[in-house]
Design a protein around this motif. Structure first.
Motif, mmCIF file in Angstrom:
data_model
loop_
_atom_site.group_PDB
_atom_site.id
_atom_site.type_symbol
_atom_site.label_atom_id
_atom_site.label_comp_id
_atom_site.label_asym_id
_atom_site.label_seq_id
_atom_site.Cartn_x
_atom_site.Cartn_y
_atom_site.Cartn_z
ATOM 1 N N SER A 34 28.634 -6.703 -23.586
ATOM 2 C CA SER A 34 29.246 -6.463 -22.281
ATOM 3 C C SER A 34 28.312 -5.612 -21.439
ATOM 4 C CB SER A 34 30.588 -5.741 -22.459
ATOM 5 O OG SER A 34 31.064 -5.263 -21.219
ATOM 6 N N HIS A 60 41.977 -7.774 -23.991
ATOM 7 C CA HIS A 60 40.651 -8.281 -23.630
ATOM 8 C C HIS A 60 40.312 -8.010 -22.163
ATOM 9 C CE1 HIS A 60 39.132 -10.503 -27.136
ATOM 10 N NE2 HIS A 60 40.386 -10.781 -27.421
ATOM 11 N N THR A 84 34.133 -10.184 -10.673
ATOM 12 C CA THR A 84 34.477 -10.010 -12.085
ATOM 13 C C THR A 84 35.919 -9.539 -12.230
ATOM 14 O OG1 THR A 84 32.185 -9.467 -12.629
ATOM 15 C CG2 THR A 84 33.872 -8.771 -14.189
ATOM 16 N N GLN A 128 38.664 -3.571 -19.467
ATOM 17 C CA GLN A 128 37.465 -3.999 -18.742
ATOM 18 C C GLN A 128 37.685 -3.924 -17.233
ATOM 19 O OE1 GLN A 128 35.254 -7.536 -20.121
ATOM 20 N NE2 GLN A 128 36.709 -7.648 -21.808
ATOM 21 N N GLN A 175 24.923 -0.240 -18.088
ATOM 22 C CA GLN A 175 26.176 0.506 -17.926
ATOM 23 C C GLN A 175 26.159 1.463 -16.736
ATOM 24 O OE1 GLN A 175 26.974 2.846 -21.406
ATOM 25 N NE2 GLN A 175 24.928 3.732 -21.484
ATOM 26 N N THR A 202 25.511 -4.686 -28.110
ATOM 27 C CA THR A 202 26.555 -4.834 -27.094
ATOM 28 C C THR A 202 26.392 -6.175 -26.385
ATOM 29 O OG1 THR A 202 25.205 -3.756 -25.417
ATOM 30 C CG2 THR A 202 26.663 -2.345 -26.696
ATOM 31 N N SER A 249 26.521 -1.791 -21.952
ATOM 32 C CA SER A 249 25.129 -2.056 -22.300
ATOM 33 C C SER A 249 24.251 -0.871 -21.926
ATOM 34 C CB SER A 249 24.642 -3.305 -21.550
ATOM 35 O OG SER A 249 23.236 -3.343 -21.482
#
Length: 442
Positions: free
Chosen positions: A4, A323, A295, A327, A12, A2, A8
């Protein structure tokens, strides 16, 4: 492997949201697309675009189909969209006589966009519920501490008294609009897409509006009178609502971290350990809220950029949404989880708040003194008198008391009185939250 942090294994639980990731993941998307194809067939059967029996049989047959992601991956890469590979898999699993009715009058983008909205409708409900839990907690804090005096700080400097209840209320004021924004989005922009290859209803013609009506009702989405293949404001508006919430959560995290720092120490947070300093308790959840807010802002920038679609459909801008949108939802879900967990155990240190307020000195009452004197003299003269009193070697309060004994100086220098309407602000915030609490329990 992973790359991201959201998924992860290491990260995570802090920066990810397994529940929302599952709702928005590939398996859920494919399942939603299969459902979309089934409800489309059923709606077309009701209206008469295809035989009614065929529509019902096709919808039932699709419910029994099983699709492996690995079977779709190769063709998805070559086609740039998953729908052709999905349709090939479904055609191999349904009765041959029904194949001709599958995907009648739709285009790939109709299926993907509608399926995504099916997913996002569920996610938005979940986020609304989490935001309400956060508001409930902030209301409890505001109510309990509406008269807990503390130091207000402006531009990092000691300013004047406020209350911790007012601080909690201000945190909550940033969360309150989210639910209204999301409900408005659900009602309007969380909608089906079904206008065909170029957005002109060419395949279904005059039957298209009725098909869309039944299709939308079956999926629990809003109808769509016009094609939005290349008009992406609905997606961008969802992202904007999420990003505004993330920013408000980041504000809570920033404030909480500062109130918990050693020199201030007015808010006790459950923290994380240091690798080498046993005395430290780092404000991990608070820091994560700031990180996730920043983010989210960057991800939303991509959604705004993706509004620039060319002609009737645009594969590049469309993929840019892929994309970013999922997220962003995961980041905001993680932020709400962090905020709820952090504030559930956060403990205001009221003694430390009062001590810091006292240690700040009499200057924090300067504005209150100016306005008290303004009742008996012009305000510029009052400001000069207070500045002069501050500049003396003695107590500002004593200097002003001796010069103007007619003023009720104990009241002027009372922290709760100097906090103005801070207690009322806390109560007013709770009054706004309370109706939501009642509607939730009904």
């Amino acid at each position: 492997m992973t790359v991201s942090l959201a998924d992860s294994p290491l990260w995570q639980n802090l920066f990810g949201d397994a529940e929302i990731a599952a709702l928005l993941g590939d398996d859920a998307l494919v399942a939603a697309m299969v459902r979309v194809e089934g409800e489309l067939a059923r709606a077309q059967g009701v209206v008469g675009v295809i035989p009614a029996e065929a529509g019902n049989r096709l919808a039932a047959a699709l419910e029994g189909c099983r699709v492996e992601l690995s079977d779709l991956a190769g063709k998805t890469a070559s086609d740039g969209v998953v729908v052709p590979a999905l349709l090939a898999s479904l055609r191999n699993q349904i009765p041959p006589e029904l194949v001709q009715y599958l995907h009648w009058g739709a285009t790939s983008q109709d299926v993907v966009d509608t399926a995504t909205m099916v997913q996002l409708r569920v996610v938005s409900d979940l986020l609304i519920e989490r935001a309400q839990r956060l508001l409930d907690r902030l209301c409890d804090m505001a109510s309990e501490h509406n008269q807990t005096v503390m130091l207000a700080r402006t531009r990092t400097q000691a300013a004047m008294p406020t209350t911790f209840g007012a601080v909690a209320a201000i945190w909550g004021q940033g969360i309150l609009p989210f639910q209204a924004r999301m409900l408005a989005w659900q009602k309007g922009a969380c909608r089906i897409s079904l206008h065909g290859a170029a957005g002109t209803d060419a395949a279904m013609g005059v039957w298209a509006p009725q098909v869309r009506k039944h299709f939308a009702q079956a999926l629990g989405l809003a109808d769509s009178d016009s094609a939005w293949h290349a008009s992406r404001d609905g997606v961008a508006s969802l992202g904007a609502a999420l990003t505004l919430l993330a920013g408000s959560l980041g504000k809570i995290g920033q404030d909480a971290a500062l109130l918990a720092q050693t020199e201030i120490n007015e808010l006790k947070l459950q923290g994380g350990a240091s690798s080498t300093m046993p005395h430290k308790s780092n404000p991990v959840a608070a820091e994560a809220l700031v990180t996730l807010a920043r983010t989210s802002a960057r991800l939303q920038g991509a959604l705004f950029d993706a509004q620039i679609h060319n002609h009737q459909r645009d594969g590049a801008a469309w993929a840019e949404e892929w994309h970013s949108l999922r997220q962003l939802c995961v980041a905001v879900g993680a932020a709400l989880n962090n905020a709820n967990a952090m504030l559930k155990t956060a403990k205001p240190d009221t003694d430390r708040m009062l001590r810091n307020l006292t240690d700040a000195g009499e200057g924090i009452f300067a504005e209150a003194a100016v306005f008290a004197l303004s009742r008996i003299m012009p305000r510029p003269d009052a400001q000069s008198a207070v500045k002069e009193a501050i500049g003396t070697d003695g107590s500002m309060r004593e200097v002003l008391k001796n010069a103007h004994p007619e003023i009720d100086w104990p009241q002027v220098f009372d922290p709760l009185n100097a906090a103005g309407r801070a207690p009322d602000m806390a109560r007013e915030f709770c009054a706004l939250v309370a109706p939501k609490q009642r509607s939730k329990s009904e």
